[in-house]
Design a protein around this motif. Structure first.
Motif, PDB file in Angstrom:
ATOM      1  N   GLU A 115      46.218  43.667  56.802  1.00 44.94           N
ATOM      2  CA  GLU A 115      45.173  43.405  57.789  1.00 44.94           C
ATOM      3  C   GLU A 115      45.607  42.334  58.798  1.00 44.94           C
ATOM      4  O   GLU A 115      44.801  41.505  59.233  1.00 44.94           O
ATOM      5  N   GLY A 116      46.887  42.320  59.117  1.00 46.00           N
ATOM      6  CA  GLY A 116      47.404  41.393  60.113  1.00 46.00           C
ATOM      7  C   GLY A 116      47.572  39.973  59.639  1.00 46.00           C
ATOM      8  O   GLY A 116      47.802  39.069  60.457  1.00 46.00           O
ATOM      9  N   THR A 117      47.486  39.748  58.325  1.00 41.85           N
ATOM     10  CA  THR A 117      47.603  38.404  57.770  1.00 41.85           C
ATOM     11  C   THR A 117      48.674  38.375  56.694  1.00 41.85           C
ATOM     12  O   THR A 117      48.815  39.333  55.926  1.00 41.85           O
ATOM     13  N   ALA A 118      49.427  37.276  56.631  1.00 42.57           N
ATOM     14  CA  ALA A 118      50.387  37.086  55.550  1.00 42.57           C
ATOM     15  C   ALA A 118      49.612  36.686  54.296  1.00 42.57           C
ATOM     16  O   ALA A 118      49.181  35.537  54.159  1.00 42.57           O
ATOM     17  N   CYS A 119      49.379  37.625  53.401  1.00 36.38           N
ATOM     18  CA  CYS A 119      48.589  37.379  52.194  1.00 36.38           C
ATOM     19  C   CYS A 119      49.495  36.869  51.073  1.00 36.38           C
ATOM     20  O   CYS A 119      50.574  37.419  50.834  1.00 36.38           O
ATOM     21  N   ALA A 120      49.039  35.820  50.404  1.00 35.00           N
ATOM     22  CA  ALA A 120      49.834  35.194  49.350  1.00 35.00           C
ATOM     23  C   ALA A 120      49.784  36.035  48.080  1.00 35.00           C
ATOM     24  O   ALA A 120      48.727  36.474  47.646  1.00 35.00           O
ATOM     25  N   GLU A 121      50.952  36.251  47.482  1.00 38.27           N
ATOM     26  CA  GLU A 121      51.034  37.047  46.258  1.00 38.27           C
ATOM     27  C   GLU A 121      50.813  36.148  45.044  1.00 38.27           C
ATOM     28  O   GLU A 121      51.404  35.076  44.921  1.00 38.27           O
ATOM     29  N   TYR A 122      49.935  36.614  44.153  1.00 39.73           N
ATOM     30  CA  TYR A 122      49.666  35.933  42.890  1.00 39.73           C
ATOM     31  C   TYR A 122      49.850  36.933  41.755  1.00 39.73           C
ATOM     32  O   TYR A 122      49.659  38.140  41.929  1.00 39.73           O
ATOM     33  N   LYS A 123      50.185  36.419  40.566  1.00 40.63           N
ATOM     34  CA  LYS A 123      50.283  37.254  39.376  1.00 40.63           C
ATOM     35  C   LYS A 123      49.568  36.569  38.223  1.00 40.63           C
ATOM     36  O   LYS A 123      49.253  35.384  38.273  1.00 40.63           O
ATOM     37  N   PHE A 124      49.333  37.344  37.173  1.00 45.65           N
ATOM     38  CA  PHE A 124      48.759  36.757  35.968  1.00 45.65           C
ATOM     39  C   PHE A 124      49.707  35.741  35.363  1.00 45.65           C
ATOM     40  O   PHE A 124      50.916  35.953  35.311  1.00 45.65           O
ATOM     41  N   THR A 125      49.146  34.653  34.863  1.00 42.26           N
ATOM     42  CA  THR A 125      49.917  33.761  34.004  1.00 42.26           C
ATOM     43  C   THR A 125      49.780  34.207  32.550  1.00 42.26           C
ATOM     44  O   THR A 125      50.645  33.951  31.730  1.00 42.26           O
ATOM     45  N   GLN A 126      48.657  34.869  32.228  1.00 38.09           N
ATOM     46  CA  GLN A 126      48.428  35.449  30.911  1.00 38.09           C
ATOM     47  C   GLN A 126      47.661  36.748  31.117  1.00 38.09           C
ATOM     48  O   GLN A 126      47.031  36.964  32.130  1.00 38.09           O
ATOM     49  N   GLY A 127      47.684  37.592  30.133  1.00 35.55           N
ATOM     50  CA  GLY A 127      46.919  38.830  30.234  1.00 35.55           C
ATOM     51  C   GLY A 127      47.624  39.970  29.543  1.00 35.55           C
ATOM     52  O   GLY A 127      48.805  39.873  29.218  1.00 35.55           O
ATOM     53  N   ASN A 128      46.892  41.056  29.325  1.00 30.97           N
ATOM     54  CA  ASN A 128      47.456  42.201  28.620  1.00 30.97           C
ATOM     55  C   ASN A 128      47.257  43.481  29.419  1.00 30.97           C
ATOM     56  O   ASN A 128      47.084  44.551  28.869  1.00 30.97           O
TER      57      ASN A 128
END
Length: 284
Positions: free
Chosen positions: A185-198
């Motif tokens: 959408e025309g924006t540099a979106c920051a990538e995040y990931k889980f630190t925990q999870g299944n």
């Protein structure tokens, strides 16, 4: 007469790992805490349109003991529409789920209604329509309702309850920035990931122009299939931004579209009074 049972079993139980405190140094967690503080109550009515490709339910299943592949389910392409409602109070939640049920033996869509409500102490599960076996309602000595934490409700729960592990898809303080960005959408979106999870590999792209809400969520499953959710927002005078539409697509490992879901928010109320009785289903 409606039959009610008190259940402490793990029927419908979800695996929830939560972080006790927000990471104040992270802008996404800080923004989520700010939004949650501003929203005492919220209610949403959402229209869903879902397409299921023929064989999407059995895609990737192993052969039967006879050596034959399972019969494709559903046998034909299916498209269905329905309305769901989701409401939040202070530590309370209610979800009226009208998604049709796919019959396992025929693949046909069966209309049914399920209502899940938590008053912050107990959770109540009610099946007023379409319950085929067992009681049509029960109570759990647990305030959590795992069905609220599903991917198709993530745009709503992460907007107004992004720091509440019992109700949101994933709490934003539990995500870790990778340092990478993606243009959406025309924006540099920051990538995040889980630190925990299944949930396998799950990635979020958070848009700083809409208060670090997710523009895209992608779950890569162990079999190589993946779900991708893309979200649109509109300004809101209390919350800052509210999701208005989103689209989820599930693709097989070969790139075949198995399921596509379009959601449109038809009605939203923020900080309007909600009676306590809405979160306390009364069985007859």
């Amino acid at each position: 007469m409606t039959r009610v049972t008190l259940s402490v079993a793990a029927l419908f139980a979800g695996s929830i790992v939560c972080a006790p405190h927000a990471n104040a140094a992270d802008p996404a967690a800080d923004a989520a805490a700010r939004r949650e503080s501003a929203v005492q109550t919220a209610s949403f009515t959402v229209k869903f349109t879902e397409f299921r490709a023929a064989g999407s339910e059995t895609e990737g299943h192993k052969p039967l003991p006879s050596g034959r592949l399972p019969r494709p389910m559903p046998p034909n392409d299916k498209t269905e529409e329905w309305l769901d409602t989701l409401a939040f109070g202070a530590g309370k939640v209610r979800f009226d789920d009208n998604r049709p049920l796919v019959a396992g033996n025929t693949g046909k869509l069966i209309a049914r209604k399920m209502v899940f409500a938590s008053d912050g102490r107990l959770s109540r599960y009610h099946f007023p329509e379409g319950a085929s076996v067992g009681p049509d309602g029960f109570i759990k000595q647990d305030k959590k309702i795992p069905f609220v934490r599903q991917i198709d409700l993530a745009p709503l729960t992460m907007t107004v309850r992004g720091m509440s592990p019992d109700t949101t898809y994933e709490i934003l303080s539990q995500l870790a920035p990778t340092g990478r960005t993606q243009a959406l959408e025309g924006t540099a979106c920051a990538e995040y990931k889980f630190t925990q999870g299944n949930h396998g590999q799950t990635e979020f792209w958070l848009d700083p122009k809409v208060d670090y809400l997710p523009r895209r969520i992608q779950i890569t499953h162990r079999d190589g299939s993946f779900d991708r959710l893309d979200i649109q927002y509109s300004p809101h005078d209390v919350v800052g931004w509210i999701p208005t539409t989103w689209n989820r697509t599930r693709l097989s490992s070969s790139g075949k579209i198995l399921i596509s879901v379009k959601a449109t928010v038809e009605r939203v109320k923020i900080n309007a009074p909600i009676p306590d009785s809405d979160f306390e289903i009364q069985f007859q």
